[in-house]
Design a protein around this motif. Structure first.
Motif, PDB file in Angstrom:
ATOM      1  N   LEU A   9       0.832  -1.205   0.000  1.00 17.05           N
ATOM      2  CA  LEU A   9       0.000   0.000   0.000  1.00 17.05           C
ATOM      3  C   LEU A   9       0.871   1.261   0.000  1.00 17.05           C
ATOM      4  CD1 LEU A   9      -3.033   0.440  -0.001  1.00 17.05           C
ATOM      5  CD2 LEU A   9      -2.895   0.826   2.473  1.00 17.05           C
ATOM      6  N   LYS A  10       1.950   1.147   0.854  1.00 16.62           N
ATOM      7  CA  LYS A  10       2.836   2.304   0.947  1.00 16.62           C
ATOM      8  C   LYS A  10       3.512   2.572  -0.398  1.00 16.62           C
ATOM      9  CE  LYS A  10       6.290   4.457   3.727  1.00 16.62           C
ATOM     10  NZ  LYS A  10       7.628   4.219   4.141  1.00 16.62           N
ATOM     11  N   HIS A  11       3.981   1.474  -1.033  1.00 12.08           N
ATOM     12  CA  HIS A  11       4.610   1.603  -2.344  1.00 12.08           C
ATOM     13  C   HIS A  11       3.661   2.231  -3.341  1.00 12.08           C
ATOM     14  CE1 HIS A  11       8.130  -1.439  -1.945  1.00 12.08           C
ATOM     15  NE2 HIS A  11       8.287  -0.334  -1.247  1.00 12.08           N
ATOM     16  N   ARG A  12       2.419   1.737  -3.327  1.00 15.48           N
ATOM     17  CA  ARG A  12       1.435   2.240  -4.277  1.00 15.48           C
ATOM     18  C   ARG A  12       1.201   3.744  -4.058  1.00 15.48           C
ATOM     19  NH1 ARG A  12      -3.325  -1.737  -4.134  1.00 15.48           N
ATOM     20  NH2 ARG A  12      -1.783  -3.324  -4.544  1.00 15.48           N
ATOM     21  N   ASN A  13       1.111   4.134  -2.784  1.00 23.16           N
ATOM     22  CA  ASN A  13       0.902   5.547  -2.486  1.00 23.16           C
ATOM     23  C   ASN A  13       2.079   6.394  -2.937  1.00 23.16           C
ATOM     24  OD1 ASN A  13      -1.628   5.358  -1.524  1.00 23.16           O
ATOM     25  ND2 ASN A  13      -1.038   5.077   0.620  1.00 23.16           N
ATOM     26  N   ILE A  15       4.122   5.716  -5.347  1.00 23.66           N
ATOM     27  CA  ILE A  15       4.079   5.829  -6.829  1.00 23.66           C
ATOM     28  C   ILE A  15       3.042   6.878  -7.230  1.00 23.66           C
ATOM     29  CG2 ILE A  15       3.429   4.621  -8.967  1.00 23.66           C
ATOM     30  CD1 ILE A  15       4.610   2.060  -7.643  1.00 23.66           C
ATOM     31  N   LEU A  16       1.867   6.797  -6.629  1.00 23.29           N
ATOM     32  CA  LEU A  16       0.799   7.750  -6.966  1.00 23.29           C
ATOM     33  C   LEU A  16       1.220   9.187  -6.689  1.00 23.29           C
ATOM     34  CD1 LEU A  16      -2.562   6.115  -5.792  1.00 23.29           C
ATOM     35  CD2 LEU A  16      -1.884   6.752  -8.110  1.00 23.29           C
ATOM     36  N   GLU A  17       1.987   9.359  -5.570  1.00 25.35           N
ATOM     37  CA  GLU A  17       2.413  10.709  -5.217  1.00 25.35           C
ATOM     38  C   GLU A  17       3.496  11.218  -6.164  1.00 25.35           C
ATOM     39  OE1 GLU A  17       3.294  10.918  -1.020  1.00 25.35           O
ATOM     40  OE2 GLU A  17       1.242  10.213  -0.619  1.00 25.35           O
ATOM     41  N   ALA A  18       4.342  10.268  -6.586  1.00 22.18           N
ATOM     42  CA  ALA A  18       5.495  10.691  -7.389  1.00 22.18           C
ATOM     43  C   ALA A  18       5.117  10.961  -8.847  1.00 22.18           C
ATOM     44  CB  ALA A  18       6.576   9.618  -7.335  1.00 22.18           C
ATOM     45  N   THR A  19       4.094  10.303  -9.352  1.00 20.82           N
ATOM     46  CA  THR A  19       3.821  10.424 -10.790  1.00 20.82           C
ATOM     47  C   THR A  19       3.358  11.842 -11.156  1.00 20.82           C
ATOM     48  OG1 THR A  19       2.474   9.617 -12.608  1.00 20.82           O
ATOM     49  CG2 THR A  19       1.482   9.492 -10.459  1.00 20.82           C
ATOM     50  N   GLY A  20       3.745  12.259 -12.367  1.00 20.60           N
ATOM     51  CA  GLY A  20       3.347  13.592 -12.838  1.00 20.60           C
ATOM     52  C   GLY A  20       1.919  13.582 -13.353  1.00 20.60           C
ATOM     53  N   THR A  32     -15.856  10.249  -6.448  1.00 21.02           N
ATOM     54  CA  THR A  32     -14.406  10.102  -6.329  1.00 21.02           C
ATOM     55  C   THR A  32     -14.057   9.347  -5.037  1.00 21.02           C
ATOM     56  OG1 THR A  32     -14.200  12.186  -7.470  1.00 21.02           O
ATOM     57  CG2 THR A  32     -12.225  11.371  -6.373  1.00 21.02           C
ATOM     58  N   THR A  33     -13.185   8.347  -5.161  1.00 20.24           N
ATOM     59  CA  THR A  33     -12.797   7.550  -3.996  1.00 20.24           C
ATOM     60  C   THR A  33     -11.385   7.923  -3.530  1.00 20.24           C
ATOM     61  OG1 THR A  33     -12.077   5.853  -5.538  1.00 20.24           O
ATOM     62  CG2 THR A  33     -14.265   5.565  -4.560  1.00 20.24           C
ATOM     63  N   PHE A  34     -10.527   8.371  -4.428  1.00 19.63           N
ATOM     64  CA  PHE A  34      -9.215   8.859  -4.029  1.00 19.63           C
ATOM     65  C   PHE A  34      -8.657   9.722  -5.167  1.00 19.63           C
ATOM     66  CE2 PHE A  34      -6.201   6.746  -6.791  1.00 19.63           C
ATOM     67  CZ  PHE A  34      -6.932   5.645  -7.255  1.00 19.63           C
ATOM     68  N   SER A  35      -7.632  10.532  -4.842  1.00 13.69           N
ATOM     69  CA  SER A  35      -6.949  11.301  -5.896  1.00 13.69           C
ATOM     70  C   SER A  35      -5.518  11.554  -5.446  1.00 13.69           C
ATOM     71  CB  SER A  35      -7.670  12.629  -6.149  1.00 13.69           C
ATOM     72  OG  SER A  35      -7.720  13.383  -4.963  1.00 13.69           O
ATOM     73  N   ASN A  36      -4.612  11.706  -6.409  1.00 15.56           N
ATOM     74  CA  ASN A  36      -3.201  11.904  -6.038  1.00 15.56           C
ATOM     75  C   ASN A  36      -2.856  13.408  -6.067  1.00 15.56           C
ATOM     76  OD1 ASN A  36      -3.004  12.465  -8.722  1.00 15.56           O
ATOM     77  ND2 ASN A  36      -1.197  11.173  -9.093  1.00 15.56           N
ATOM     78  N   PRO A  37      -1.650  13.790  -5.569  1.00 18.50           N
ATOM     79  CA  PRO A  37      -1.284  15.211  -5.518  1.00 18.50           C
ATOM     80  C   PRO A  37      -1.287  15.870  -6.902  1.00 18.50           C
ATOM     81  CG  PRO A  37       0.201  13.924  -4.146  1.00 18.50           C
ATOM     82  CD  PRO A  37      -0.656  12.935  -4.877  1.00 18.50           C
TER      83      PRO A  37
END
Ligand code: ADP
Length: 503
Positions: A9-13, A15-20, A32-37
């Motif tokens: 889960l941490k890895h997935r988060n 990745i989601l945070e790092a992606t442009g 909406t259930t989740f969204s990244n930065p």
């Protein structure tokens, strides 16, 4: 110790945070259930503002033109209805501040236990890509417009197989083919009637990278050989060696040259015809002498015969021989005259003086410009038509312009102006004005008299012929001094009766 699941889960988060790319999830109701930065950054909505809301209502509610975008037509929602991945590049997402940006997104259905439970959307702002695409298509359109608006035919040919990659409208028009037909041809097809010249041209083109020729003609769809002036260059296009051919249709040019040659011949002929009047008086004088001599010899013969002097036969034969010589001389004078005029009588038609002048000047303007003379033409648009012998009036304009060019030959800052005008539509007038040396006063008075010349090889008949032509047309010709030096010759022709202004 963290469980494996926690680590994943941490890895997935991370990745989601790092992606442009922006990434968000939606449930089967489109909430909406989740969204990244990146999704927050791109849309301006925080994760909290997005969470539990309809993403379509927040960021996808309208089309690029601002019109309403019903969620029933939304490809993102379609993903969890039809279970397919949807890839879209022609829509916009809307930011919190009301602005929008062009977006590329992929909506992937989430399937759990064989059931579609929602979708994950990954998106990116493609403003820069769209701008680059727009700039590219604008520049392509600009080049296409340049290529299509040129008066020359353009052919782009691949060297490897001789195939035509592109042609412009002018190439199709010139050769009578549609674009689709023309691009199936090779350059050899177009020059099959002169393969030797074609091969020679191609060899020199490939050897030096560029070449020009006037010797080629192109075969049109109806078999006509169209004379062309070709310039060609070898160019590199996307790794392929190509030839860019630019061909100018020379038909009009050659026709104009032919017309100019005919006109020149006619003008010379015109000069001979117009000199007829001058010649006639000279001729009467010339013939008078041999004919009088013939008469004298024959009278003398008659006297010898009347005297019945048998011993005079030698003298008789001498007189007859002399009479025959004189008769022959008269014959030669007459046959000389016949070859002087071959084409016949003057031929009046209704004409526009501007057109007549333009044709006559056309022959001389290039010479004048080549000699550095500032040659200007100012034609009135409201000239009445005139009833004239076109060739004869051209001859007059030709004489006056040629004289002016000759007078200007040694003048610095030489100027020659041809102007047409009308006075109340009653007459058409043309002036030929130069800033040359002019002539002395005593010359000015007799300029229109025959055999007045200051040129070592001049005949001095041009102006007198011009005067008789203009007067035969019920017109008037005069010469004036210009205030700044030089002469201005003006002749006026009466308007054709009943003719309005020729606008
Ligand atoms: P030619 O040109 O054979 O001498 P023309 O009758 O045409 O015969 O001209 C007669 C003379 O008039 C010329 O020799 C020249 O001296 C003079 N002349 C004609 N036009 C001009 C002009 N524009 N400027 C100065 N002199 C001119």
């Amino acid at each position: 110790m963290k469980s494996n699941e926690d680590v994943l889960l941490k890895h997935r988060n991370l990745i989601l945070e790092a992606t442009g790319d922006g990434v968000y999830g939606i449930d089967a109701n489109g909430l909406t259930t989740f969204s990244n930065p990146a999704a927050e950054r791109l849309t301006g909505f925080s994760s909290d503002e997005l969470f539990g809301k309809s993403s379509h209502t927040l960021i996808h509610h309208s089309h690029p033109d601002g019109s309403h975008f019903p969620n029933t037509e939304c490809p993102i929602y379609a993903a969890f209805k039809d279970g397919k991945v949807h890839h879209v590049t022609d829509e916009v997402f809307w930011r919190k501040d009301g602005s929008s940006f062009p977006v590329e997104y992929v909506s992937t259905p989430i399937i759990d236990d064989g059931e579609i439970v929602g979708a994950v959307v990954s998106f990116r702002d493609i403003t820069e890509r769209k701008q680059a695409e727009a700039a590219l298509s604008e520049s392509e359109e600009r080049y296409r417009k340049i290529v299509e608006s040129t008066h020359e035919a353009i052919f782009l040919v691949r060297i490897a197989d001789g195939i035509m990659l592109d042609v412009n409208d002018e190439a199709c028009r010139m050769l009578g083919y549609s674009r689709d037909e023309l691009i199936t041809k090779t350059t050899e097809d177009l020059h099959q009637h002169q393969m030797d010249i074609h091969r020679e041209f191609m060899a020199s083109l490939l050897a030096s990278g560029r070449a020009k020729t006037d010797r080629l003609s192109c075969l049109s769809s109806n078999g006509e050989q169209i004379p062309v002036r070709v310039s060609a260059s070898v160019i590199q296009l996307q790794e392929e060696e190509c030839i860019l051919f630019i061909a100018q249709d020379m038909r009009e040019h050659l026709k104009a040259e032919q017309k100019a040659r005919t006109l020149q011949a006619n003008l010379h002929h015109g000069a001979r015809v117009s000199s007829m009047g001058e010649m006639a008086s000279g001729l009467a004088h010339e013939l008078n002498q041999p004919l009088a001599a013939v008469m004298n010899y024959l009278q003398a013969c008659q006297m010898l015969i009347d005297a019945n002097d048998t011993g005079a036969s030698d003298q008789l034969s001498d007189y007859i021989g002399r009479a025959a010589d004189q008769a022959e001389r008269a014959g030669k004078i007459i046959s000389g005259l016949r070859s002087f005029v071959k084409k016949g009588e003057s031929n009046r038609t209704i004409e526009n003086l501007n057109e007549i002048a333009e044709e006559a000047i056309g022959l001389l303007a290039a010479n004048a410009t080549a000699e550095g003379i500032d040659f200007r033409v100012s034609f009135a648009s409201d000239l009445p038509r005139v009833s004239v012998d076109r060739i004869q009036i051209q001859q007059v304009v030709f004489n006056l312009v040629r004289n002016a060019i000759e007078a200007l030959s040694l003048v610095a800052g030489a100027q020659l102006t041809v102007t047409t005008s009308t006075s109340n539509g009653d007459s058409a007038q043309i002036s030929i004005r130069d800033n040359g040396p002019g002539v002395a006063d005593e010359m000015l008075a007799k300029l229109f008299d025959a055999f007045t010349t200051t040129k070592p090889d001049g005949m001095g008949v041009g102006l007198s012929i011009s005067k008789s032509i203009v007067e035969e047309h019920s017109g008037k010709i005069r010469v004036d001094r210009n205030t700044g030096g030089g002469l201005c010759f003006t002749f006026t022709l009466p308007a054709e009766i009943g003719d309005g202004a020729d606008v």
